[in-house]
Write a protein that holds these residues in place. Structure first.
Motif, PDB file in Angstrom:
ATOM      1  N   GLU A 126       0.843  -1.189   0.000  1.00  0.00           N
ATOM      2  CA  GLU A 126       0.000   0.000   0.000  1.00  0.00           C
ATOM      3  C   GLU A 126       0.881   1.242   0.000  1.00  0.00           C
ATOM      4  N   PRO A 127       0.728   2.122  -0.970  1.00  0.00           N
ATOM      5  CA  PRO A 127       1.537   3.345  -0.990  1.00  0.00           C
ATOM      6  C   PRO A 127       1.152   4.298   0.137  1.00  0.00           C
ATOM      7  N   ASP A 128       2.168   4.926   0.714  1.00  0.00           N
ATOM      8  CA  ASP A 128       1.934   6.028   1.650  1.00  0.00           C
ATOM      9  C   ASP A 128       1.985   7.368   0.932  1.00  0.00           C
ATOM     10  N   LEU A 129       2.679   7.401  -0.219  1.00  0.00           N
ATOM     11  CA  LEU A 129       2.824   8.629  -0.979  1.00  0.00           C
ATOM     12  C   LEU A 129       3.052   8.273  -2.441  1.00  0.00           C
ATOM     13  N   LEU A 130       2.345   8.970  -3.338  1.00  0.00           N
ATOM     14  CA  LEU A 130       2.488   8.768  -4.776  1.00  0.00           C
ATOM     15  C   LEU A 130       3.138  10.007  -5.393  1.00  0.00           C
ATOM     16  N   LEU A 131       4.153   9.791  -6.245  1.00  0.00           N
ATOM     17  CA  LEU A 131       4.784  10.869  -6.999  1.00  0.00           C
ATOM     18  C   LEU A 131       4.568  10.617  -8.485  1.00  0.00           C
ATOM     19  N   PHE A 132       4.010  11.609  -9.179  1.00  0.00           N
ATOM     20  CA  PHE A 132       3.670  11.464 -10.590  1.00  0.00           C
ATOM     21  C   PHE A 132       4.529  12.359 -11.459  1.00  0.00           C
ATOM     22  N   ASP A 133       4.861  11.864 -12.640  1.00  0.00           N
ATOM     23  CA  ASP A 133       5.461  12.702 -13.669  1.00  0.00           C
ATOM     24  C   ASP A 133       4.311  13.452 -14.346  1.00  0.00           C
ATOM     25  N   GLY A 134       3.946  14.587 -13.782  1.00  0.00           N
ATOM     26  CA  GLY A 134       2.810  15.357 -14.262  1.00  0.00           C
ATOM     27  C   GLY A 134       2.378  16.344 -13.195  1.00  0.00           C
ATOM     28  N   SER A 135       1.343  17.094 -13.492  1.00  0.00           N
ATOM     29  CA  SER A 135       0.910  18.174 -12.609  1.00  0.00           C
ATOM     30  C   SER A 135      -0.069  17.706 -11.543  1.00  0.00           C
ATOM     31  N   GLY A 136      -0.122  18.469 -10.465  1.00  0.00           N
ATOM     32  CA  GLY A 136      -1.138  18.315  -9.446  1.00  0.00           C
ATOM     33  C   GLY A 136      -2.067  19.518  -9.500  1.00  0.00           C
ATOM     34  N   ARG A 137      -1.910  20.411  -8.522  1.00  0.00           N
ATOM     35  CA  ARG A 137      -2.780  21.593  -8.473  1.00  0.00           C
ATOM     36  C   ARG A 137      -2.393  22.642  -9.518  1.00  0.00           C
ATOM     37  N   ILE A 138      -1.168  22.593 -10.026  1.00  0.00           N
ATOM     38  CA  ILE A 138      -0.806  23.510 -11.114  1.00  0.00           C
ATOM     39  C   ILE A 138      -1.477  23.014 -12.390  1.00  0.00           C
ATOM     40  N   HIS A 139      -2.723  23.412 -12.557  1.00  0.00           N
ATOM     41  CA  HIS A 139      -3.578  22.886 -13.616  1.00  0.00           C
ATOM     42  C   HIS A 139      -4.722  23.868 -13.808  1.00  0.00           C
ATOM     43  N   PHE A 140      -5.246  23.955 -15.023  1.00  0.00           N
ATOM     44  CA  PHE A 140      -6.311  24.909 -15.335  1.00  0.00           C
ATOM     45  C   PHE A 140      -7.491  24.807 -14.370  1.00  0.00           C
ATOM     46  N   ARG A 141      -7.842  23.570 -13.974  1.00  0.00           N
ATOM     47  CA  ARG A 141      -8.979  23.363 -13.072  1.00  0.00           C
ATOM     48  C   ARG A 141      -8.528  22.763 -11.749  1.00  0.00           C
ATOM     49  N   GLY A 150      -4.726  10.812  -7.017  1.00  0.00           N
ATOM     50  CA  GLY A 150      -4.670  10.855  -5.560  1.00  0.00           C
ATOM     51  C   GLY A 150      -6.045  10.848  -4.932  1.00  0.00           C
ATOM     52  N   VAL A 151      -6.985  11.586  -5.523  1.00  0.00           N
ATOM     53  CA  VAL A 151      -8.343  11.635  -4.981  1.00  0.00           C
ATOM     54  C   VAL A 151      -9.059  10.306  -5.187  1.00  0.00           C
ATOM     55  N   VAL A 152      -8.945   9.720  -6.376  1.00  0.00           N
ATOM     56  CA  VAL A 152      -9.607   8.438  -6.632  1.00  0.00           C
ATOM     57  C   VAL A 152      -9.113   7.369  -5.668  1.00  0.00           C
ATOM     58  N   ARG A 153      -7.794   7.346  -5.427  1.00  0.00           N
ATOM     59  CA  ARG A 153      -7.220   6.359  -4.501  1.00  0.00           C
ATOM     60  C   ARG A 153      -7.196   6.827  -3.053  1.00  0.00           C
ATOM     61  N   ASP A 154      -7.449   8.108  -2.822  1.00  0.00           N
ATOM     62  CA  ASP A 154      -7.354   8.737  -1.503  1.00  0.00           C
ATOM     63  C   ASP A 154      -6.001   8.450  -0.853  1.00  0.00           C
ATOM     64  N   VAL A 155      -4.942   8.714  -1.626  1.00  0.00           N
ATOM     65  CA  VAL A 155      -3.564   8.538  -1.164  1.00  0.00           C
ATOM     66  C   VAL A 155      -2.842   9.873  -1.326  1.00  0.00           C
ATOM     67  N   PRO A 156      -2.036  10.288  -0.342  1.00  0.00           N
ATOM     68  CA  PRO A 156      -1.239  11.510  -0.517  1.00  0.00           C
ATOM     69  C   PRO A 156      -0.442  11.453  -1.814  1.00  0.00           C
ATOM     70  N   SER A 157      -0.458  12.550  -2.571  1.00  0.00           N
ATOM     71  CA  SER A 157       0.174  12.523  -3.886  1.00  0.00           C
ATOM     72  C   SER A 157       0.762  13.886  -4.215  1.00  0.00           C
ATOM     73  N   ILE A 158       1.777  13.849  -5.105  1.00  0.00           N
ATOM     74  CA  ILE A 158       2.497  15.045  -5.518  1.00  0.00           C
ATOM     75  C   ILE A 158       2.700  14.985  -7.027  1.00  0.00           C
ATOM     76  N   GLY A 159       2.510  16.124  -7.690  1.00  0.00           N
ATOM     77  CA  GLY A 159       2.791  16.229  -9.115  1.00  0.00           C
ATOM     78  C   GLY A 159       4.148  16.864  -9.344  1.00  0.00           C
ATOM     79  N   VAL A 160       4.928  16.267 -10.234  1.00  0.00           N
ATOM     80  CA  VAL A 160       6.274  16.753 -10.559  1.00  0.00           C
ATOM     81  C   VAL A 160       6.330  16.914 -12.075  1.00  0.00           C
ATOM     82  N   ALA A 161       6.197  18.149 -12.547  1.00  0.00           N
ATOM     83  CA  ALA A 161       6.147  18.418 -13.988  1.00  0.00           C
ATOM     84  C   ALA A 161       7.439  19.080 -14.451  1.00  0.00           C
TER      85      ALA A 161
END
Length: 263
Positions: A126-141, A150-161
């Motif tokens: 089970e992940p405690d933290l997810l890091l993605f190659d892509g944006s999080g809150r830096i996004h048009f919406r 992160g919301v679908v899985r309800d896991v802490p997540s970070i976007g790294v673009a």
């Protein structure tokens, strides 16, 4: 693995207007502040767990590669997931799924989200933290791929673009010193009041030369992580390279898995 918000899962059959409306729901459901049980200090210093008598958190990097058909068109996504604990790789999995829609700026998660969720479902930890190659809150919406997953899985997540999708840096981001961070705030292109802190340009590495420089990463909270912690985590995990190690390892694994499938 469980998906606490399956109603918000990406659906490539939606119209563009429906996708954008769903992203606004996701942004409303997202938590853009720290809400996790582990000590972030253990990410850069696994010995810190000795004092807290706990195991380092499971940090998972996620990246994508793409496969082409006989006509040279991309028709499948290969989602690579690498789980680490205390700086060591503990599991690697991937999933290959069809691509259902073309790339549309701002709607990346509807193209790549289902493949990513399929790969995450293959994990035995089970992940405690997810890091993605892509944006999080830096996004048009305010709902980039890190926020959506992160919301679908309800896991802490970070976007790294690697590039800035939207928003405005509060200062110049050229030729920053290593370790520097520059706030990125919302502007008229973002569904948020102007000046809202979306994330940071984070300079994880820099050349020791006046003639060339490395561009920063654009780091933003996905879900259950605040912007300052997101920047701290990426700086802590980028030990020797520009990308944080879990994302760099996922990128490498995506290329390796793709080679194994095409050879």
């Amino acid at each position: 693995m469980r998906h606490p918000r399956p109603d918000l899962a990406p659906d490539a059959g939606l119209s563009r207007a429906e996708m954008e409306a769903l992203q606004r729901e996701i942004a409303d459901a997202a938590v853009f502040e720290d809400d996790f049980a582990f000590d972030p200090a253990t990410l850069s210093n696994p010995l810190a767990t000795t004092a807290s008598a706990g195991d380092p958190p499971v940090v998972v990097g996620v990246d994508q590669s793409f496969l082409t058909n006989e006509d040279g068109d991309q028709d499948r996504a290969l989602s690579a997931v690498v789980a680490t604990r205390g700086g060591e790789v503990i599991e690697r999995v991937h999933a290959v799924t069809p691509l259902e829609i073309p790339y549309v700026p701002g709607l990346l998660s509807f193209r790549e989200g289902a493949p990513i969720l399929a790969a995450l479902d293959e994990l035995s930890v089970e992940p405690d933290l997810l890091l993605f190659d892509g944006s999080g809150r830096i996004h048009f919406r305010q709902a980039g791929i890190a926020t959506h997953m992160g919301v679908v899985r309800d896991v802490p997540s970070i976007g790294v673009a690697k590039s800035l999708l939207c928003g405005t840096p509060r200062e110049d981001t050229d030729d920053l010193l290593e370790g520097t961070r520059v706030a990125i705030e919302s502007n008229s292109r973002v569904d948020a009041p102007d000046g809202t802190l979306l994330g940071y340009a984070v300079q994880t590495r820099q050349y020791d030369s006046p003639n060339r420089y490395i561009n920063p990463l654009y780091v933003s909270p996905g879900h259950r992580v605040g912007p300052e912690t997101a920047a701290d985590v990426v700086l802590a995990l980028a030990s020797s390279y520009k990308l944080p190690e879990p994302v760099r390892l996922a990128d490498q694994y995506a290329d390796e898995a793709k080679r194994n499938l095409t050879e």
